[in-house]
Design a protein around this motif. Structure first.
Motif, PDB file in Angstrom:
ATOM      1  N   GLY A   1       1.927  27.596 -52.442  1.00 38.30           N
ATOM      2  CA  GLY A   1       1.101  28.396 -53.324  1.00 38.30           C
ATOM      3  C   GLY A   1      -0.009  27.663 -54.047  1.00 38.30           C
ATOM      4  N   HIS A   2      -0.241  26.409 -53.704  1.00 38.93           N
ATOM      5  CA  HIS A   2      -1.279  25.626 -54.364  1.00 38.93           C
ATOM      6  C   HIS A   2      -2.576  25.637 -53.555  1.00 38.93           C
ATOM      7  CE1 HIS A   2       1.706  24.244 -57.166  1.00 38.93           C
ATOM      8  NE2 HIS A   2       2.470  23.831 -56.174  1.00 38.93           N
ATOM      9  N   ALA A   3      -3.686  25.421 -54.240  1.00 37.22           N
ATOM     10  CA  ALA A   3      -4.984  25.252 -53.587  1.00 37.22           C
ATOM     11  C   ALA A   3      -5.185  23.757 -53.397  1.00 37.22           C
ATOM     12  CB  ALA A   3      -6.091  25.839 -54.444  1.00 37.22           C
ATOM     13  N   VAL A   4      -5.330  23.318 -52.162  1.00 34.37           N
ATOM     14  CA  VAL A   4      -5.391  21.893 -51.860  1.00 34.37           C
ATOM     15  C   VAL A   4      -6.747  21.537 -51.258  1.00 34.37           C
ATOM     16  CG1 VAL A   4      -4.342  19.998 -50.563  1.00 34.37           C
ATOM     17  CG2 VAL A   4      -2.905  21.866 -51.417  1.00 34.37           C
ATOM     18  N   GLU A   5      -7.346  20.495 -51.814  1.00 31.32           N
ATOM     19  CA  GLU A   5      -8.542  19.897 -51.237  1.00 31.32           C
ATOM     20  C   GLU A   5      -8.118  18.504 -50.779  1.00 31.32           C
ATOM     21  OE1 GLU A   5     -13.186  18.786 -52.308  1.00 31.32           O
ATOM     22  OE2 GLU A   5     -11.969  19.892 -53.753  1.00 31.32           O
ATOM     23  N   ALA A   6      -8.283  18.221 -49.511  1.00 30.23           N
ATOM     24  CA  ALA A   6      -7.808  16.955 -48.950  1.00 30.23           C
ATOM     25  C   ALA A   6      -8.979  16.098 -48.495  1.00 30.23           C
ATOM     26  CB  ALA A   6      -6.869  17.225 -47.778  1.00 30.23           C
ATOM     27  N   VAL A   7      -8.934  14.823 -48.875  1.00 33.18           N
ATOM     28  CA  VAL A   7      -9.960  13.854 -48.480  1.00 33.18           C
ATOM     29  C   VAL A   7      -9.279  12.612 -47.929  1.00 33.18           C
ATOM     30  CG1 VAL A   7     -11.670  14.700 -50.134  1.00 33.18           C
ATOM     31  CG2 VAL A   7     -10.126  12.851 -50.793  1.00 33.18           C
TER      32      VAL A   7
END
Length: 119
Positions: free
Chosen positions: A25-31
Motif C-alpha cells: 500500500g505504499h507509494a515507492v520511488e526507486a533509484v
C-alpha cells in the motif's frame, strides 16, 4: 500510505523490494544510487528513505547523513548485509535510523517499515 524512496543498486533487488512495498500500500520511488536518491530527497516529498549501505558513488551512510541534514523529519532505514557497519555509523544520521539485515523475509521488511512509519 507512505511515500518511500528506495535506493538500491541491485536492479532485481530494487524491483523486488519496490513491488513488495507497493503491494503493502505504499507509494515507492526507486533509484539505483546515492546521488540520484539525494537529488530526490532534496525535493522533500518522501516519508521514508530505505537505503542499501553498499552502493557505488555515494554509499547509503553518506546518503543518510546528507538526507538527515536537508530533511530532518525524513525517517531512515538501512537494508544491508553489513549490519555492523550500519550500527557503527547509526548516530551520524540520527538515533532514529533503523537497520534491516539481509537476508530478510519480505514480511519482515513490510512490518519494520510500517512500525517505523507509525512511530
Amino acid at each position: 500510505m507512505a511515500r518511500i524512496l528506495l535506493a538500491e543498486d541491485d536492479a532485481s533487488m530494487r524491483q523486488f523490494l519496490a513491488a513488495a512495498l507497493t503491494r503493502a500500500g505504499h507509494a515507492v520511488e526507486a533509484v539505483e544510487d546515492g546521488e540520484k536518491a539525494y537529488a530526490v530527497v532534496r525535493e522533500g516529498r518522501h516519508d521514508l528513505l530505505l537505503a542499501d549501505i553498499v552502493m557505488p558513488g555515494m554509499d547509503g551512510i553518506e546518503l543518510a547523513r546528507r538526507a538527515a541534514e536537508v530533511a530532518p523529519t525524513l525517517k531512515i532505514m538501512f537494508i544491508t548485509g553489513f549490519a555492523a557497519i550500519a550500527m557503527k555509523h547509526r548516530y551520524h544520521v540520527g538515533p532514529r535510523a533503523q537497520i534491516l539485515s539481509k537476508p530478510f523475509h519480505l514480511r519482515d521488511l513490510v512490518d519494520q517499515v510500517d512500525r517505523l512509519l507509525s512511530a
